[in-house]
Structures are given as C-alpha cells and as structure tokens.
Design an enzyme around this catalytic site. Structure first.
Site, PDB file in Angstrom:
ATOM      1  N   ARG A 214       0.855  -1.185   0.000  1.00 30.53           N
ATOM      2  CA  ARG A 214       0.000   0.000   0.000  1.00 30.53           C
ATOM      3  C   ARG A 214       0.890   1.234   0.000  1.00 30.53           C
ATOM      4  NH1 ARG A 214      -3.436  -2.893  -1.537  1.00 30.53           N
ATOM      5  NH2 ARG A 214      -5.347  -3.501  -0.460  1.00 30.53           N
ATOM      6  N   HIS A 262      -0.919   0.067  -9.911  1.00 24.20           N
ATOM      7  CA  HIS A 262      -1.531  -0.991  -9.081  1.00 24.20           C
ATOM      8  C   HIS A 262      -1.925  -2.195  -9.945  1.00 24.20           C
ATOM      9  CE1 HIS A 262      -3.649  -1.367  -4.937  1.00 24.20           C
ATOM     10  NE2 HIS A 262      -3.397  -2.571  -5.410  1.00 24.20           N
TER      11      HIS A 262
HETATM   12  C1  OXD Z   1      -5.191  -6.414  -2.902  1.00 25.76           C
HETATM   13  C2  OXD Z   1      -4.726  -5.483  -3.947  1.00 25.76           C
HETATM   14  O1  OXD Z   1      -5.087  -6.104  -1.706  1.00 25.76           O
HETATM   15  O2  OXD Z   1      -5.035  -5.713  -5.135  1.00 25.76           O
HETATM   16  O3  OXD Z   1      -5.710  -7.474  -3.263  1.00 25.76           O
HETATM   17  O4  OXD Z   1      -4.041  -4.513  -3.637  1.00 25.76           O
END
Ligand code: OXD
Length: 299
Positions: A214, A262
């Site tokens: 994250r 992402h």
């Molecule tokens: C997850 C993501 O937590 O895609 O699955 O970041």
C-alpha cells in the site's frame, strides 16, 4: 437478502451478473451517492474495495463485509460496527502474479536494465561487467504475499530474508543488510508510514525499494529525497498513497522511480465472485462467512 456492490474503481456489473446466476433470490444494488438511508439500512452484505465517507455507519442491518482484495485496510473504517465480520479474498494466483512482478522489478534492477535502456536510447552498444544475481533481498511481511514473493526470488538466485512485525527482530539492522527491500506488509496503524526518512536512511547506499503493498507504507516525499540525493538507487512503486496518481504528483519523473498503476496482480472477477457467493451461502445458512480477518490486527 440484499447486497450492496461498492467495487469502484472496478465495475460492479460483472459481480451483479454472477450473483444473479448463482443466487437469484438475492437482490444486488450498485452503490451510488443517491442511495437513501432507507435503502442502505436494508443491506445485509457488502462487496467492496473501500467505503465512501459516511456510508458504513448507515448500513444498520449489515452482517458481512467482503473485500474484493487481499488487503482490507480501506474497509476497516471507524463507523463500521465492531461486530460485523470482514473477509478478504484468498487467491494463490494473485500471490503468484505479485511474485512475478517483484521478480521482474528486482531482476531489472539487479541486472542493470535501466542503464542498458538508457544506452539503447542513445544507440550505444557498450558492455559493463555482469554481476551474477546474488543480491540480498529483504521481504517485509511473511504472510501469503510475502512468502510467494520470497519463494520466487529465491528460485531466480537472490539471497532472501524475511521480516515481520510479529516475528520481531530489529528492522533497522535488517534494512541495512539488504540490497533490495520489498514491502509486502498489511497496512495497519503500526505499519503506516513505516518507511520514512529514518528507515530509508538505514538502507544501504545504492539499495532499491519495491512496494507492492500500500502507498501509505512509504513516506513518499522522504523517498523522493532519498533517491534524488543518490542514497537509494531507486524504487518500483506499484501502489501510491493517492490512486490514480495525479499527473502533477512529485513521484512522476524522478529518475530511478518506476510507477505502475496498481497492476502487480489482481484477483479475477470469477475468483472474487465465487468466494463472495460462497460467503453469502454461509450467511444464508446462518454460518459465519469464511476468510475473516482479525479486525483488531487489521489483516
Ligand atoms: C489487494 C490489492 O489487496 O489488489 O488485493 O491490492
């Protein structure tokens, strides 16, 4: 039973279709800001990536939250009633995909691909000594993702060590012993901002950071400084604090920092829908839904 689909930025309609096929008696509603208190108060279960501000507290009948992801940090909001169970998606293929992405970025750095890409842009055919891939990699997080990453990195020749908050051990020393650091931690109040100026300074000069967890694990301004000053060689950031990353964000255009949107790995719609339907069947039978996280721990 009524289900609320809050999957934005992923489209909700494929989940609505899958639900209709599997459980025709369940009503699925896509979230819009126009939904009123009365409609929200009838929701039994939610499939979600995150809660828009103020929504969780209006779900008075809520019995289950299922994340569309492995991480649930965006769902553990204070307004969510403490007794509501929260589940995550468990997808070994996602772990494999993330491990491939990390291996790609770690090898790209260790095999000096950015240097050869720069040379190629200038039409320069120039060889440099080739170092065998023996760099030491520290993987922060030893859960499902961290373990998949560590296994794949070992298989391509890296010397891999792991660190987790639960196992303990001095993080500063572990950071100082690695050429590459991979962040695969859950985001919790304890890991928020973990990689700040002080911790980045503990990393070896010329080391490289890969974040597939994250954005909020890293203090981005501190990272930019560490790379610009030449202390770190660079970073691969598949996650950022603000997603989508705005076009004028200072992370763009820093030599050595690679930004991806992402995409390291995502669970497929099929996997998510199948696990959500399985959880709803449990609710309908009066059983606890599977794959619950520990809400206190945050993962
Ligand atoms: C997850 C993501 O937590 O895609 O699955 O970041």
């Amino acid at each position: 039973m009524k289900v609320l689909l809050l999957t934005h930025p992923m489209p909700a309609s494929p989940y609505g279709t899958a639900l209709l096929e599997a459980l025709p008696d369940v009503t699925a509603v896509e979230y819009t800001p126009q939904l009123g208190d009365a409609e929200l108060a009838e929701v039994d279960a939610v499939l979600a990536w995150s809660f828009p501000p103020g929504v969780a507290g209006r779900l008075k009948r809520l019995r289950w939250v299922c994340a569309v992801s492995a991480g649930v940090d965006k769902l553990l909001v204070p307004e969510l009633h403490p007794d509501v169970p929260v589940s995550r998606i468990v997808d070994p293929e996602q772990g494999q995909g993330i491990a491939q992405f990390v291996a790609l970025m770690a090898l790209r750095h260790a095999r000096q691909l950015p240097l050869y890409e720069r040379q190629a842009r200038d039409h320069q055919w120039r060889r440099h000594p080739v170092a065998a891939v023996r760099s030491t990699v520290l993987v922060l997080g030893t859960g499902a993702m961290g373990s998949a990453v560590a296994d794949m990195l070992r298989s391509v020749g890296f010397d891999v060590r792991g660190w987790s908050r639960q196992q303990g051990g001095a993080l500063d020393d572990a950071l100082a012993a690695a050429d590459i650091v991979v962040c695969a931690l859950p985001l919790t109040p304890q890991t928020h901002g973990l990689l700040d100026a002080r911790r980045l300074a503990c990393m070896r000069k010329g080391a490289y950071l890969i974040n597939i967890a994250r954005g909020h694990h890293v203090v981005e301004a501190d990272l930019v400084d560490a790379v610009r000053s030449g202390h770190l060689a660079g970073a691969a950031l598949d996650v950022q604090q603000q997603e989508p990353l705005p076009p004028d964000h200072p992370l763009w255009g820093v030599e050595g920092i690679t930004i991806t949107p992402h995409i390291a790995a995502q669970s497929s719609v099929d996997t998510i829908a199948t696990q959500f339907v399985a959880g709803l069947r449990c609710l309908l039978r009066g059983e606890p839904p599977p794959q619950q996280v520990d809400r206190q721990r945050g993962y």
